[in-house]
Design a protein around this motif. Structure first.
Motif, mmCIF file in Angstrom:
data_model
loop_
_atom_site.group_PDB
_atom_site.id
_atom_site.type_symbol
_atom_site.label_atom_id
_atom_site.label_comp_id
_atom_site.label_asym_id
_atom_site.label_seq_id
_atom_site.Cartn_x
_atom_site.Cartn_y
_atom_site.Cartn_z
ATOM 1 N N HIS A 188 49.144 35.953 44.620
ATOM 2 C CA HIS A 188 49.581 36.447 43.306
ATOM 3 C C HIS A 188 48.758 37.024 42.040
ATOM 4 N N GLU A 189 47.421 36.940 42.186
ATOM 5 C CA GLU A 189 46.285 37.561 41.477
ATOM 6 C C GLU A 189 46.240 38.924 42.066
ATOM 7 N N LYS B 27 47.674 31.399 45.490
ATOM 8 C CA LYS B 27 47.247 31.976 44.044
ATOM 9 C C LYS B 27 46.378 33.313 43.986
ATOM 10 N N SER B 28 45.580 33.592 45.306
ATOM 11 C CA SER B 28 44.769 34.567 45.330
ATOM 12 C C SER B 28 45.795 36.020 45.600
ATOM 13 N N LYS C 82 37.604 36.592 45.493
ATOM 14 C CA LYS C 82 37.507 36.135 44.174
ATOM 15 C C LYS C 82 38.447 35.158 43.480
ATOM 16 N N HIS C 83 39.627 35.144 43.923
ATOM 17 C CA HIS C 83 40.885 34.349 43.483
ATOM 18 C C HIS C 83 41.377 33.399 44.475
ATOM 19 N N GLN C 84 40.733 33.070 45.648
ATOM 20 C CA GLN C 84 41.112 32.018 46.356
ATOM 21 C C GLN C 84 40.792 30.759 45.863
ATOM 22 N N ASP C 85 41.715 29.642 46.224
ATOM 23 C CA ASP C 85 41.638 28.313 45.415
ATOM 24 C C ASP C 85 41.248 27.370 46.739
ATOM 25 N N VAL D 39 38.752 41.171 46.118
ATOM 26 C CA VAL D 39 39.709 40.655 45.284
ATOM 27 C C VAL D 39 40.487 39.205 45.722
ATOM 28 N N HIS E 293 37.664 47.372 41.553
ATOM 29 C CA HIS E 293 37.428 45.884 41.797
ATOM 30 C C HIS E 293 36.722 45.477 43.105
#
Length: 254
Positions: free
Chosen positions: A136-137, A133-134, A124-127, A121, A115
């Motif tokens: 969590h992912e 949320k990041s 890529k998953h930030q909001d 990582v 990854h």
């Protein structure tokens, strides 16, 4: 205190504690031992993972983790032999044991091999509003490796209403860069405005006394409440106030 008085008071406390003198009594000293980006990340992640309980014991055991990795965290994660993992079996910090340590090494190797590393990582998953949320992912990806169920408790999931204090602290270390010499700020692709305060018993109690937090539990809902208030004080760098809240609680018994 009104808003302006509170901001002035907290800004003063940030200045008081956000300096290199803070490092010698804090687990952030562990990633400061290194210069290679991946070494800093791994040392920071592991020491943040065990950052609960007595601070001197946290620091002692964090140094022990690094020593067990031959003082080369990234090289160990990527190139270890099975017999080297067996040497981790006897490590213990409170409920984090040797088997957890081994699973974390494997999880980190998975992140770097498959990854493109820790920063990628989380980026890529930030909001748009936070890193929750990041986190969590990240946890889902980290535990794609074989592991014992018990090991999952060592990475909190904010989407399950956890304040996720330790991983929010790790993210503060990696992302905040204000040239004060404490936070390392090696991740350039994530804005400090998205960070959440590492909410613990000290920062929580001080926040309540100052009227920044009403909720009694230190959980995910409390974190959202506190983050909202801190963003009002500084929308670009809200978690700088962690220095003020923590310092007031730990060093001044506020």
């Amino acid at each position: 205190m009104d808003f302006n008085e509170l901001k002035f008071f907290l800004d003063e406390k940030v200045e008081l504690y956000n300096n290199p003198n803070f490092i010698e009594s804090d687990p952030i000293q562990i990633p400061h031992l290194f210069t290679l980006k991946e070494d800093i990340e791994i040392a920071g992640f592991l020491s943040a993972t065990i950052a609960w309980g007595n601070r001197k014991m946290i620091i002692k055991n964090s140094h022990r983790m690094i020593q067990l990795m031959g003082n080369s965290p990234y090289d160990f994660v990527m190139s270890h032999q099975d017999y080297q993992l067996e040497e981790l079996q006897h490590f213990v910090h409170r409920t984090f044991n040797g088997q957890d340590f081994i699973s974390f090494i494997k999880g980190l190797q998975h992140i770097y091999k498959n990854h493109d590393g820790l920063e990628n990582v989380f980026h890529k998953h930030q909001d748009e509003n936070s890193m929750q949320k990041s986190i969590h992912e990240f946890k889902k990806i980290f535990f794609e490796i074989d592991h014992q169920d018990r090991t999952q408790k060592h990475i909190s999931d904010p989407l399950n209403n956890s304040a996720a204090k330790r991983i929010n602290m790790f993210l503060r270390w990696m992302i905040r860069q204000d040239n004060k010499g404490v936070d390392l700020g090696i991740w350039k692709n994530i804005s400090p405005s998205l960070l959440s305060c590492p909410l613990d018993v000290h920062s929580g109690n001080v926040a309540r006394k100052l009227g920044l937090l009403m909720r009694k539990q230190n959980d995910g809902k409390a974190l959202l409440e506190l983050d909202t208030k801190l963003r009002e004080l500084d929308k670009n760098d809200p978690v700088k106030y962690d220095f003020a809240l923590f310092g007031l609680g730990v060093f001044e018994n506020f």
